[in-house]
Design a protein around this motif. Structure first.
Motif, PDB file in Angstrom:
ATOM      1  N   LEU A 590      -9.790  12.275   9.667  1.00 30.01           N
ATOM      2  CA  LEU A 590      -9.651  13.708   9.377  1.00 30.01           C
ATOM      3  C   LEU A 590      -9.006  14.434  10.557  1.00 30.01           C
ATOM      4  N   ALA A 591      -9.419  14.032  11.767  1.00 33.82           N
ATOM      5  CA  ALA A 591      -8.863  14.691  12.956  1.00 33.82           C
ATOM      6  C   ALA A 591      -7.358  14.452  13.035  1.00 33.82           C
ATOM      7  N   ALA A 592      -6.951  13.215  12.775  1.00 37.74           N
ATOM      8  CA  ALA A 592      -5.515  12.902  12.848  1.00 37.74           C
ATOM      9  C   ALA A 592      -4.738  13.707  11.810  1.00 37.74           C
ATOM     10  N   ILE A 593      -5.316  13.813  10.619  1.00 34.51           N
ATOM     11  CA  ILE A 593      -4.639  14.561   9.556  1.00 34.51           C
ATOM     12  C   ILE A 593      -4.559  16.035   9.929  1.00 34.51           C
ATOM     13  N   ASP A 594      -5.647  16.486  10.535  1.00 35.14           N
ATOM     14  CA  ASP A 594      -5.709  17.882  10.941  1.00 35.14           C
ATOM     15  C   ASP A 594      -4.636  18.204  11.979  1.00 35.14           C
ATOM     16  N   ARG A 595      -4.500  17.316  12.969  1.00 32.91           N
ATOM     17  CA  ARG A 595      -3.477  17.517  14.003  1.00 32.91           C
ATOM     18  C   ARG A 595      -2.100  17.676  13.373  1.00 32.91           C
ATOM     19  N   SER A 596      -1.869  16.921  12.309  1.00 33.73           N
ATOM     20  CA  SER A 596      -0.534  16.965  11.705  1.00 33.73           C
ATOM     21  C   SER A 596      -0.287  18.289  10.987  1.00 33.73           C
ATOM     22  N   ARG A 597      -1.376  19.037  10.770  1.00 29.53           N
ATOM     23  CA  ARG A 597      -1.220  20.315  10.072  1.00 29.53           C
ATOM     24  C   ARG A 597      -0.928  21.458  11.034  1.00 29.53           C
ATOM     25  N   THR A 598      -1.322  21.292  12.292  1.00 31.62           N
ATOM     26  CA  THR A 598      -1.171  22.357  13.283  1.00 31.62           C
ATOM     27  C   THR A 598       0.313  22.588  13.587  1.00 31.62           C
ATOM     28  N   PRO A 599       0.639  23.650  14.378  1.00 29.78           N
ATOM     29  CA  PRO A 599       2.042  24.033  14.545  1.00 29.78           C
ATOM     30  C   PRO A 599       2.978  22.865  14.844  1.00 29.78           C
ATOM     31  N   GLU A 600       2.461  21.892  15.580  1.00 27.77           N
ATOM     32  CA  GLU A 600       3.269  20.702  15.863  1.00 27.77           C
ATOM     33  C   GLU A 600       3.972  20.194  14.612  1.00 27.77           C
ATOM     34  N   ALA A 601       3.251  20.310  13.510  1.00 27.66           N
ATOM     35  CA  ALA A 601       3.777  19.728  12.272  1.00 27.66           C
ATOM     36  C   ALA A 601       5.064  20.399  11.830  1.00 27.66           C
ATOM     37  N   ASP A 602       5.335  21.538  12.443  1.00 28.78           N
ATOM     38  CA  ASP A 602       6.557  22.231  12.064  1.00 28.78           C
ATOM     39  C   ASP A 602       7.811  21.449  12.401  1.00 28.78           C
ATOM     40  N   HIS A 603       7.636  20.355  13.143  1.00 30.81           N
ATOM     41  CA  HIS A 603       8.837  19.599  13.483  1.00 30.81           C
ATOM     42  C   HIS A 603       9.596  19.215  12.223  1.00 30.81           C
ATOM     43  N   ALA A 604       8.859  19.060  11.138  1.00 26.76           N
ATOM     44  CA  ALA A 604       9.541  18.707   9.889  1.00 26.76           C
ATOM     45  C   ALA A 604      10.518  19.810   9.501  1.00 26.76           C
ATOM     46  N   ALA A 605      10.043  21.051   9.636  1.00 25.31           N
ATOM     47  CA  ALA A 605      10.885  22.177   9.265  1.00 25.31           C
ATOM     48  C   ALA A 605      12.028  22.368  10.258  1.00 25.31           C
ATOM     49  N   LEU A 606      11.689  22.103  11.542  1.00 19.64           N
ATOM     50  CA  LEU A 606      12.669  22.302  12.591  1.00 19.64           C
ATOM     51  C   LEU A 606      13.890  21.415  12.449  1.00 19.64           C
ATOM     52  N   ALA A 607      13.635  20.172  12.102  1.00 15.18           N
ATOM     53  CA  ALA A 607      14.728  19.207  12.032  1.00 15.18           C
ATOM     54  C   ALA A 607      14.616  18.416  10.738  1.00 15.18           C
ATOM     55  N   PRO A 608      15.027  19.044   9.678  1.00 19.99           N
ATOM     56  CA  PRO A 608      14.775  18.453   8.374  1.00 19.99           C
ATOM     57  C   PRO A 608      15.487  17.124   8.140  1.00 19.99           C
ATOM     58  N   ASP A 609      16.522  16.822   8.941  1.00 17.28           N
ATOM     59  CA  ASP A 609      17.295  15.624   8.648  1.00 17.28           C
ATOM     60  C   ASP A 609      16.796  14.364   9.338  1.00 17.28           C
ATOM     61  N   LEU A 610      15.708  14.509  10.110  1.00 18.94           N
ATOM     62  CA  LEU A 610      15.259  13.343  10.864  1.00 18.94           C
ATOM     63  C   LEU A 610      14.770  12.239   9.942  1.00 18.94           C
ATOM     64  N   SER A 611      15.023  10.991  10.346  1.00 15.82           N
ATOM     65  CA  SER A 611      14.508   9.873   9.560  1.00 15.82           C
ATOM     66  C   SER A 611      13.012   9.750   9.843  1.00 15.82           C
ATOM     67  N   ASP A 612      12.338   8.994   8.993  1.00 16.20           N
ATOM     68  CA  ASP A 612      10.890   8.843   9.129  1.00 16.20           C
ATOM     69  C   ASP A 612      10.500   8.259  10.468  1.00 16.20           C
ATOM     70  N   THR A 613      11.268   7.272  10.879  1.00 15.09           N
ATOM     71  CA  THR A 613      10.879   6.597  12.107  1.00 15.09           C
ATOM     72  C   THR A 613      11.066   7.525  13.311  1.00 15.09           C
ATOM     73  N   LEU A 614      12.102   8.369  13.268  1.00 17.25           N
ATOM     74  CA  LEU A 614      12.288   9.340  14.360  1.00 17.25           C
ATOM     75  C   LEU A 614      11.147  10.346  14.385  1.00 17.25           C
ATOM     76  N   ARG A 615      10.729  10.776  13.221  1.00 16.80           N
ATOM     77  CA  ARG A 615       9.605  11.720  13.162  1.00 16.80           C
ATOM     78  C   ARG A 615       8.353  11.147  13.795  1.00 16.80           C
ATOM     79  N   ALA A 616       8.126   9.862  13.509  1.00 22.52           N
ATOM     80  CA  ALA A 616       6.918   9.230  14.029  1.00 22.52           C
ATOM     81  C   ALA A 616       6.973   9.180  15.552  1.00 22.52           C
ATOM     82  N   THR A 617       8.141   8.849  16.101  1.00 20.89           N
ATOM     83  CA  THR A 617       8.277   8.807  17.557  1.00 20.89           C
ATOM     84  C   THR A 617       8.137  10.212  18.147  1.00 20.89           C
TER      85      THR A 617
END
Ligand code: ADP
Ligand code: ZN
Length: 710
Positions: A590-617
């Motif tokens: 739950l904690a890990a999922i929660d972290r992904s919801r916090t502002p950090e998660a905006d990276h998806a919005a910031l750089a929508p074209d990133l591949s999955d593996t880049l996002r993970a890194t």
């Protein structure tokens, strides 16, 4: 009863519903009846005895052929809070004593035993004094000589029915062959058993067969497209296994070899690393088999053609036990048919040779078919479908056809000219005007068909011959090393009375392009969270000394990533999360999922074209990890992580590459850059102190380049 079974399914195993025919089977066994269950790998056989074990008094005795398999099953049960143990030669005396006393005190729901151990008279006498819930016979086909995995140890199990008339027996196998099924029932003495045969389809597996041309390059192309996924590459001989492994390693793939010629220790090491997601690719002979219950095998490649459709189906069936999309790729070449053929003919049992040749022919027909693969496979197992599957190479990319009448005429007349005494290889040499000694000795260079097919490559001819055989224009005489002869229908072709339409060969790159890959873990942000959860799972598993799939399956992680549960109740609604695992791992996930919801998660919005593996890194970068730490968490090389960071920086994300280089090295490298510009790493490194590595230069160069651009 249905309600209480459902309750166990949910609270213990975390599943929401039974698959067919689990519930019926379980009800029968709970009621004390014998059941014979035929279900494909990954179908869910285990629950069919595990739930009855929890609903009947006494301990359930599970017979399983392989120790490694037992251990995983037991670990998985313990992780769900079920009282299970195994009893086999791998235990120390102390451990064996502890298990014995647990068993005698009624503290076990399930006990896994090896067949030879079970049937020792001393052990049987002890069992006779205990309350037994049931006997479960896993891989029951091992009892039959007809099966492909006969084990003499299993024969003795046939005595159980007589020795324990009141204890129900559940026999399970994935073997499709009806002869073997009958024999299993006879051997086990369970004539009254209710028989359940579940459908054989494995809808999540995509079947692809491509002509073998440059096999290693074809394999590498395939593997390159699946950088983060685990799989098995089957090859026919030990030597080939070694060669392919070596070349893969040389090309930077995390691969290891597995075959019967390796020391036990090495084989164990490979299998273990694979189970623990520490090793991505196992190149193996068929010796790498029953022990693999790793559910997240994403692909199975046949580098060489297997010797029967049964073996092919069983081997490809090791992909995708978790139900997520998975792939089966086979490279098919004419040479393989000859090799398989000569292996079979080494036997001195003519009856056996006859059967195996038939099986081989069926395999070849499958590989050459231009119809839906799944239909062909299921039809082979007696399950006729009336629709195409839309999930095989033929369905997603129907072969293009061309009028090959002229080429067929050339091929057939050349077969005729050489006296119908030579195999395809030689006929093709003649057609292409080859100048080998053999051709000259036979004076085949004087034939009218010599050199008339020089405009096609031998690979192309090979393909044409294969199809002509398959379509019945040419007959291959296997008793004469595959010599080709004209079939009656060839006449009309030679006379120009019949049009011959053939399929164009395809290659992996082409197949790739057409069949859009269906990623198991979904897209974008979900994928990044999936990668995070996978890393967390790996940490937990390593600490506990169990394979990651014992903690949660990939399917469970995918669902978590997709639904992002916010609390325990929501987490419990995810498939595969039972009450025990919720208590054990719930807060961490739950904690890990929660972290992904916090502002950090905006990276998806910031750089929508990133591949999955880049996002993970990127996510790990933001946790402040070092390069080696990121590499370890992701199971990738340092170099790969650095390449990711460079790409992220280049994509405009706020990545400080210099964070990973010692502060005192940076000015030296920057000075070089100022002097030379962003030239090659080798040029830049020249003249710098030894302590500054290529990676340092690379990172600083990346950062410097960015500074220039703005
Ligand atoms: P088999 O022994 O038939 O090869 P398993 O018993 O190992 O298959 O089950 C295969 C996978 O399917 C496992 O990951 C298991 O947890 C999962 N599974 C089995 N039954 C169900 C179910 N009713 N709902 C969800 N998942 C299930
Ligand atoms: Zn199909």
């Amino acid at each position: 009863m249905a309600d209480s079974l459902q309750h166990t399914l949910k609270t213990v195993f975390g599943f929401h519903g039974f698959r067919s025919p689990q519930q019926e089977v379980i009800e029968r066994v709970v009621a004390g009846e014998d059941v014979f269950l035929v279900m494909p790998t990954g179908g869910g056989k285990s629950l069919c005895y595990q739930i009855p074990a929890l609903h009947r008094d006494g301990v359930a005795i599970v017979v399983s052929p392989l120790i490694s398999l037992m251990k995983d099953q037991v670990d998985a049960l313990l992780a769900n809070g079920v009282r299970a143990a195994c009893f086999n030669s791998s235990l120390t005396t102390d451990e064996a004593r502890r298990v014995s006393s647990q068993m005698e005190r009624g503290e076990l729901d399930l006990l896994y035993v090896a067949p030879e151990r079970l049937m020792q008279s001393e052990f049987l006498e002890r069992l006779a004094t205990l309350k037994l819930a049931l006997f479960a016979i896993d891989e029951a086909h091992c009892i039959s000589q007809w099966g492909h995995d006969f084990r003499p140890d299993y024969v003795q199990i046939g005595r159980l029915r007589g020795l324990f008339p009141a204890v129900p027996i559940v026999a399970m196998t994935a073997t499709a062959d009806p002869e073997t099924r009958k024999d299993i029932i006879r051997q086990l003495g369970i004539k009254e058993a209710a028989v359940y045969v579940a459908g054989f389809d494995r809808p999540n597996i995509t079947y692809t067969v491509i002509p073998k041309q440059k096999p290693f390059a074809q394999l590498a192309t395939f593997l390159n497209g699946r950088r983060d996924e685990a799989g098995i590459v089957y090859a026919l001989s030990r030597k080939r296994v070694e060669q392919v492994t070596e070349r893969l390693r040389g090309a930077g793939f995390a691969a290891a070899a597995y075959h019967a010629g390796l020391p036990d220790e090495e084989r164990r090491r490979v299998q273990d690393a694979f189970r623990r997601d520490d090793l991505r690719i196992v190149v193996a002979t068929v010796a790498f088999g029953m022990g693999i219950d790793k559910p997240n095998v994403r692909f199975v490649v046949h580098y060489d053609m297997p010797k029967s459709v049964e073996s092919y189906y069983q081997e490809t069936g090791r992909a995708g036990r978790d139900g997520l999309p998975s792939e089966a790729l086979m490279l098919f070449g004419m040479g393989d048919v000859m090799t398989a053929r000569s292996l079979i003919e080494n036997s001195d049992n003519p009856e056996r040779v006859r059967i195996e040749l038939q099986k081989l022919n069926a395999m070849v027909a499958y590989a050459e078919a231009l119809t839906c693969r799944r239909r062909a496979l299921l039809a082979y197992f007696g399950d006729q479908r009336d629709h195409d599957c839309d999930n095989c190479d033929i369905c997603t990319d129907p072969p293009r056809r061309f009028d090959a009448s002229d080429l067929a005429r050339k091929a057939l007349s050349c077969v005729y000219r050489v006296g119908e005494r030579f195999g395809a290889r030689h006929v093709i040499d003649v057609l292409r005007g080859a100048k080998g000694q053999r051709i000259l000795d036979l004076r085949h260079n004087e034939l009218s068909t010599y050199g008339i097919g020089a405009d096609l490559s031998s690979v192309e001819w090979d393909n044409i011959f294969r199809q002509l055989i398959h379509l019945g224009y040419l007959a291959q005489d296997f008793t004469r090393y595959g010599a080709l002869g004209l079939a009656p229908s060839a006449r009309a072709v030679l006379k120009g009375e019949t049009q011959v339409v053939l399929g164009l060969p395809r290659d992996v790159a082409q197949v790739e392009e057409k069949s859009r890959r269906k990623s198991g873990a979904g897209e974008g942000a979900h994928r990044a969270l999936f990668e995070e959860l996978r890393a967390l799972r790996k940490q937990i598993a390593d600490t506990a000394g169990v394979p990651p799939f014992v903690v949660f399956s990939d399917a469970t992680l995918v669902e978590m990533a997709r639904n992002s549960p916010k609390n325990e109740r929501e987490l419990l609604s995810i498939t595969g999360v039972g009450e025990h695992k919720l208590r054990k791992y719930g807060s961490q996930f739950l904690a890990a999922i929660d972290r992904s919801r916090t502002p950090e998660a905006d990276h998806a919005a910031l750089a929508p074209d990133l591949s999955d593996t880049l996002r993970a890194t990127l996510a790990l970068y933001r946790e402040g990890l070092s390069v080696p730490e990121m590499a370890a968490r992701r199971g990738l090389k340092d170099l790969t992580i650095i390449a990711h960071l460079e790409e992220l920086a280049a994509a405009g994300l706020d990545i400080d590459l210099r964070r990973f280089v010692d502060a005192d090295k940076i000015p030296l490298i920057e000075a070089r850059l100022e002097a030379l510009g962003a030239v090659t790493l080798t040029a830049l490194r020249e003249g710098l102190p030894e302590s500054i590595g290529y990676n340092d230069v690379r990172l600083v160069r990346g950062a410097w380049g960015r500074g220039r651009q703005c």
